[in-house]
Design an enzyme around this catalytic site. Structure first.
Site, mmCIF file in Angstrom:
data_model
loop_
_atom_site.group_PDB
_atom_site.id
_atom_site.type_symbol
_atom_site.label_atom_id
_atom_site.label_comp_id
_atom_site.label_asym_id
_atom_site.label_seq_id
_atom_site.Cartn_x
_atom_site.Cartn_y
_atom_site.Cartn_z
ATOM 1 N N ASP A 126 0.840 -1.195 0.000
ATOM 2 C CA ASP A 126 0.000 0.000 0.000
ATOM 3 C C ASP A 126 0.875 1.246 0.000
ATOM 4 O O ASP A 126 2.025 1.213 0.463
ATOM 5 C CB ASP A 126 -0.900 0.029 1.241
ATOM 6 C CG ASP A 126 -1.922 -1.085 1.264
ATOM 7 O OD1 ASP A 126 -2.237 -1.619 0.185
ATOM 8 O OD2 ASP A 126 -2.399 -1.424 2.364
ATOM 9 N N LYS A 127 0.326 2.349 -0.462
ATOM 10 C CA LYS A 127 1.065 3.607 -0.504
ATOM 11 C C LYS A 127 1.689 3.946 0.844
ATOM 12 O O LYS A 127 2.858 4.345 0.928
ATOM 13 C CB LYS A 127 0.126 4.743 -0.940
ATOM 14 C CG LYS A 127 0.761 6.117 -0.910
ATOM 15 C CD LYS A 127 -0.252 7.208 -1.238
ATOM 16 C CE LYS A 127 0.361 8.593 -1.089
ATOM 17 N NZ LYS A 127 -0.619 9.680 -1.375
#
Length: 306
Positions: free
Chosen positions: A134-135
């Protein structure tokens, strides 16, 4: 348009004269990519232009390049490279960095940075992530340098041992536990996941490392609590469901610090306190067993007073 090297090999001298298609099939290349190579590949044999119908002999130097399907811009980035060989690149991704461009974010992603690095180091490769983070999750990611290598990971069903560091809100009472709840999409949301009997199987093993008390006013419902406990845990993944660790721990009542999507608070840290700190696997191209570690990032260390 830049081209990426897909195949660069010296055909073994014991090999009899063979068709291009036969040679390509032996290189762990998917049928889809073989079709692209046949239609759009730039082929040379011993430095001379060749075609798909050119016969290949023992001792020949075969080189095939292909323009990438999607050309990303290059962005200079301070990459923390943990490991590199001729087939893969392992990077400690910082929090806040997307893996690759989206319809709204075109620059500043890991893909842009890796392609810039390839240009600077004179490597004709593409961006082929073996897995994603995920970012706002930091830690180890593996990038295959060619689609051939990526396909080899898939074809050989490479097993990864993944260990994540996480900091959760609350006191996890057990020293170790196994969470074995299926995970699926949360009704009405395209982003959130939840534990649901109609989801896909998901298993996370959790080991408690330390507990930390902090004095900080936090709004919980209508009350303000000033004394909070955070638990530092390590999680071993046996499946790779979207948001798996975040969903599993939140389901038990211990959301990750900073994970406001699943019930955590931003007062401690401005992103979910999750870090992919250990990765072990066998490289399908070399059969070498590789163990990688990425140190805990500064924002998580601060929470633990390290």
């Amino acid at each position: 348009m830049k081209t990426a090297t897909i195949i660069d090999l010296i055909v073994h001298t014991d090999v009899h004269t063979q068709s291009m298609n036969h040679i390509i099939k032996q290189q762990h290349i998917s049928q889809r990519l073989r079709r692209r190579l046949k239609n759009d590949g730039i082929i040379t044999i011993n430095g001379q232009p060749a075609t798909w119908d050119t016969l290949v002999h023992g001792g020949d130097h075969l080189l095939i390049r292909l323009a990438p399907e999607q050309e990303f811009s290059r962005t200079q980035m301070d990459l923390e490279i943990i490991y590199e060989d001729k087939y893969i690149l392992a990077i400690n991704k910082p929090a806040g960095v997307l893996m690759h461009p989206t319809s709204t974010v075109r620059d500043g992603t890991l893909a842009n940075g890796v392609l810039y690095y390839y240009d600077e180091t004179k490597q004709a490769h593409d961006f082929h992530p073996i897995h994603r983070l995920d970012k706002d999750t930091s830690g180890l990611v593996i990038i295959a340098k060619t689609s051939v290598v990526q396909h080899a990971f898939d074809k050989q069903r490479t097993k990864f041992q993944k260990v994540y560091d996480a900091i959760v809100e609350g006191t996890v009472p057990s020293q170790s536990l196994t969470i074995n709840y299926p995970i699926g999409r949360k009704p009405g949301s395209i982003i959130e996941r939840c534990c649901t009997l109609i989801g896909k199987p998901a298993r996370t093993d959790v080991t408690v490392l330390t507990h930390h008390s902090i004095s900080q006013p936090i709004q919980i419902g209508n009350n303000v609590s000033t004394q909070q406990v955070l638990t530092y845990v390590q999680c071993v993944l046996y499946t790779g469901r979207t948001h798996q660790i975040r969903v599993h721990l939140s389901h038990l009542g211990f959301p990750l610090a900073g994970d406001d999507l699943y019930g955590g608070h931003l007062d401690y840290i401005r992103r979910q306190a999750l870090h992919a700190g250990y990765l072990a696997f066998t490289n399908p191209m070399t059969q070498e067993y590789i163990e990688l570690r990425a140190p805990l990032p500064k924002d998580m260390k601060r929470l633990l007073h390290l």
